[in-house]
Motif scaffolding. Structure first.
Motif, short mmCIF file in Angstrom:
data_model
loop_
_atom_site.label_atom_id
_atom_site.label_comp_id
_atom_site.label_asym_id
_atom_site.label_seq_id
_atom_site.Cartn_x
_atom_site.Cartn_y
_atom_site.Cartn_z
N GLU A 137 0.86 -1.19 0.00
CA GLU A 137 0.00 0.00 0.00
C GLU A 137 0.89 1.23 0.00
OE1 GLU A 137 -2.86 0.34 3.23
OE2 GLU A 137 -3.59 2.27 2.44
N LYS A 141 -10.95 -4.26 3.05
CA LYS A 141 -9.90 -4.23 4.07
C LYS A 141 -10.57 -3.98 5.42
CE LYS A 141 -5.87 -2.51 2.97
NZ LYS A 141 -4.82 -1.54 2.61
N ASN A 151 -4.50 5.04 -1.89
CA ASN A 151 -5.72 5.51 -1.21
C ASN A 151 -6.38 6.64 -1.99
OD1 ASN A 151 -5.80 4.14 1.56
ND2 ASN A 151 -3.68 4.81 1.37
N GLU A 163 -8.00 2.33 -3.10
CA GLU A 163 -8.74 2.05 -1.86
C GLU A 163 -9.70 3.20 -1.59
OE1 GLU A 163 -6.16 1.28 1.43
OE2 GLU A 163 -5.13 -0.37 0.42
N ASP A 206 -11.75 0.33 1.91
CA ASP A 206 -10.78 0.50 2.99
C ASP A 206 -11.50 0.74 4.33
OD1 ASP A 206 -8.34 0.75 4.19
OD2 ASP A 206 -7.81 2.67 3.28
#
Ligand code: C2E
Ligand code: MG
Ligand code: MG
Length: 640
Positions: free
Chosen positions: A424, A565, A483, A515, A544
């Motif tokens: 990530e 996640k 993200n 995400e 996320d």
């Protein structure tokens, strides 16, 4: 009508009704309690006196023998005094309007009053000294040697006004500065024309033009009111507070914010909520008339009173809370609203108006964030948090301009593969003055300032650069996760922008998973559009931080998400024994064919447990903290 004198009064007469109308409008509303407002009222009154006494004295001078001599002197003196004071009053207004005390000492201002008042003294002495005008036994009225002084006086004040305007240029609103230049130019034109057409009384006409310019650009009381809600607006607040700050006059504020304003608007509609704000404004003005009431938009009000907080403040705060416990009712409205009240005491009030506004905004945001009925008193602590926020805002702006955001990589472990299969990308910011700033802090700030869009682009660019510079396939990495903030999902250029960035690095979008958090799904249509565009280009999406929001799960699952996640708070509460939800959640997502990543894996024991639960991927300090790109590559090489 036949006039006695040879003068043409047309212009002067026409200006009188205009002046009366302006004064009537101006006084019909509660004006801002600042010196500038009072100064403008003086300008208008003196101008009215000047215009009428000009006509009256000119006429009476023709038949001066019909009146007692003292009356003749008095009438003419009134005209001259008004003429001189009008020049001074306009200068005084200009000095106030451009807040000249921020550049010059207030004493400079007072010194500049001297010529006008000396001249007034000379005018008052003229019956005995024959300096300005006099009455000769046979010819009657005549101008004396110092007569020209009254014109010099006007020129002098226009000249100083212009110096002030120029010296304060940039500190004053541009519109205001231009208006000040304009009315001074009009005054010059007025005097020039008066001396060219000696028999026409044009000065009053030009004065009223100048006054009209001021009225329209700065002094119309409606400029300081919110049209729909009826109370003062933010500009009015700034003007008053600026004067209080300058005079070091203690004051305090009571801030009212409606935490459920957005929800109420959605529920009751725009018309009802605005009507309700109007009712609230009326109520506060009626109940707490010692406070000035301002609306800051979005269901926020500020009450301002000079002096420190006292019993009245407490009663006011209590009263507001009690009143909000009942709905706001009128013939066409019945709306129940929540309220948070915040007190801003004098001791923590900052020195500059922008900081006062920022502090109030910060306090409102703070209460909105708490989301429940609150009573807060702004403390030094909140003040330092606000300053920190400002500093972070500044640091973000600087870092974006210098493209200094970095990304660190945190490995993601694939349980089936028994190795690291992804990473990530996490944004990092180190500022020269503030040092490292945690992402949780700067992401939140960037979201509020709108910088998140550019930040998102730069982070995405760094992630692509990383993929371009390193042959991650050889390291066993299939994908990099980036993200995406909810705000970015509203940008309808997102797909195009990301495709361009990836293309410029020669990176296929299929190497990137984006995400998104639950809150991004609030505007389903918009996010769906962006997702479709990016999916078509090969990107996939992960949900996320699952477990931190309150979203409707059916809505969430309607989005094309292939991975979820689970947030570390969910994971940790399972391992602490606070909740048994984790295995069920994993099962539920697997049943809908989603892959599950568990976050926050810190120990071997946690790793083993989640492996048994059938989860697909793990991320956490047990494998590694987020690492600078090169260290991440070394970490991966060390593993292989
Ligand atoms: P996130 O996306 O949930 O990222 C995971 C966060 O958990 C990271 O924090 C990571 O360092 C931390 N973490 C991972 N494993 C563990 C662990 O085992 N124990 C503990 N205590 N923490 C662990 P980080 O880097 O501080 O980022 C915080 C949040 O900031 C991220 O949460 C994400 O929401 C946001 N963020 C970071 N970078 C970006 C970005 O580029 N764009 C956007 N929109 N948000 C970002
Ligand atoms: Mg994340
Ligand atoms: Mg997360």
């Amino acid at each position: 009508m036949e006039w006695l004198s040879e003068y043409n009064y047309d212009y002067a007469l026409a200006s009188i009704p205009i002046q009366l109308v302006l004064i009537a409008f101006y006084c019909s509303r509660r004006n801002l309690p600042i010196r500038q407002s009072r100064s403008f009222l003086w300008v208008m009154l003196i101008n009215l006196v000047m215009t009428t006494s000009d006509i009256v004295s000119c006429e009476m001078n023709e038949v001066w023998t019909s009146f007692p001599l003292w009356l003749m002197y008095a009438v003419n003196m009134v005209y001259f005094l008004a003429f001189v004071l009008r020049g001074w009053a306009l200068f005084d207004y200009t000095a106030e309007a451009c807040n000249s005390y921020r550049v010059f000492d207030r004493r400079v201002n007072y010194v500049l009053w001297v010529p006008a008042f000396v001249l007034c003294g000379i005018i008052l002495s003229t019956p005995w000294t024959a300096t300005i005008f006099h009455f000769a036994p046979v010819e009657g009225y005549y101008n004396c040697g110092l007569y020209q002084l009254i014109y010099f006086n006007t020129y002098f004040y226009i000249a100083v006004s212009l110096v002030f305007v120029v010296a304060c240029w940039g500190r004053t609103d541009l519109r205001m500065s231009l208006s000040m230049l304009a009315y001074n130019a009009i005054l010059i034109a007025g005097i020039r024309l008066r001396s060219l057409f000696i028999n026409t009384l044009v000065t009053s006409y030009f004065s009223i033009l100048a006054i009209l310019v001021i009225y329209l650009s700065a002094q119309n009381p409606d400029l300081f009111r919110d049209k729909r809600i009826g109370v003062f607006n933010q500009d009015a607040f700034d003007e008053i507070v600026l004067e209080y700050l300058y005079k070091r006059r203690p004051f305090h504020c009571v801030i009212i914010t409606i935490p459920n304003y957005g929800a109420a608007r959605a529920l009751y509609g725009h018309k009802q909520t605005i009507r309700c704000l109007e009712l609230i404004g009326e109520w506060i003005e009626r109940e707490y008339s010692s406070y000035y009431v301002f609306t800051c938009g979005g269901g926020d009000f500020v009450l301002l009173r000079s002096g420190r907080t006292d019993e009245v403040t407490n009663t006011c705060v209590q009263g507001i809370k009690t009143r909000f416990a009942r709905p706001w009712k009128s013939i066409d409205t019945e709306v129940a609203l929540a309220v948070s009240v915040i007190c801003l005491p004098y001791d923590v009030i900052p020195e500059s108006i922008t900081e006062v506004d920022d502090l109030i905004r910060y306090a409102i945001d703070h209460c909105q964030y708490q989301g429940k009925d609150e009573y807060a008193i702004i403390s030094d602590d909140m003040m330092s948090k606000m300053l920190r926020r400002k500093a972070v805002e500044h640091a973000i702006g600087k870092a974006l301009a210098e493209r200094r955001f970095e990304v660190y990589m945190q490995p993601i472990y694939g349980i089936a593969e028994r190795r690291i299969v992804g990473a990530e990308a996490l944004a990092r910011l180190t500022d020269d003055e503030l040092g490292p700033i945690p992402p949780d802090e700067f992401i939140g700030v960037a979201e509020q300032t709108g910088d998140i869009m550019e930040l998102g682009r730069q982070v995405f660019d760094r992630a692509c650069a990383f993929l371009e510079e390193n042959n991650v396939g050889d390291l066993g990495i299939r994908k990099i996760n980036v993200n995406l903030s909810p705000a970015q999902c509203l940008n309808n250029q997102l797909a195009t922008e990301f495709a361009q960035i990836a293309h410029s690095h020669g990176v296929p979008l299929s190497m990137i998973d984006l995400e998104v958090t639950e809150s991004a799904a609030e505007d389903l249509t918009s996010i769906r559009e962006q997702m479709d565009g990016l999916l078509a280009a090969g990107t996939e999406f992960a949900l996320d931080d699952f477990g931190t929001g309150t979203s409707n799960i059916t809505r969430l699952l309607s989005l094309p998400l292939h991975v979820v996640k689970l947030d570390m708070t969910v994971v940790w509460s399972y391992f602490r024994g606070d909740s048994t939800l984790l295995p069920d959640l994993i099962n539920m997502f697997r049943n809908v064919n989603m892959k599950v990543v568990v976050e926050g894996i810190e120990t071997e024991e946690m790793h083993r447990a989640v492996e048994e639960m059938g989860c697909d991927y793990e991320q956490g300090y047990y494998y590694s903290r987020p690492l600078p790109p090169q260290e991440f590559v070394r970490y991966m090489r060390g593993l292989s």
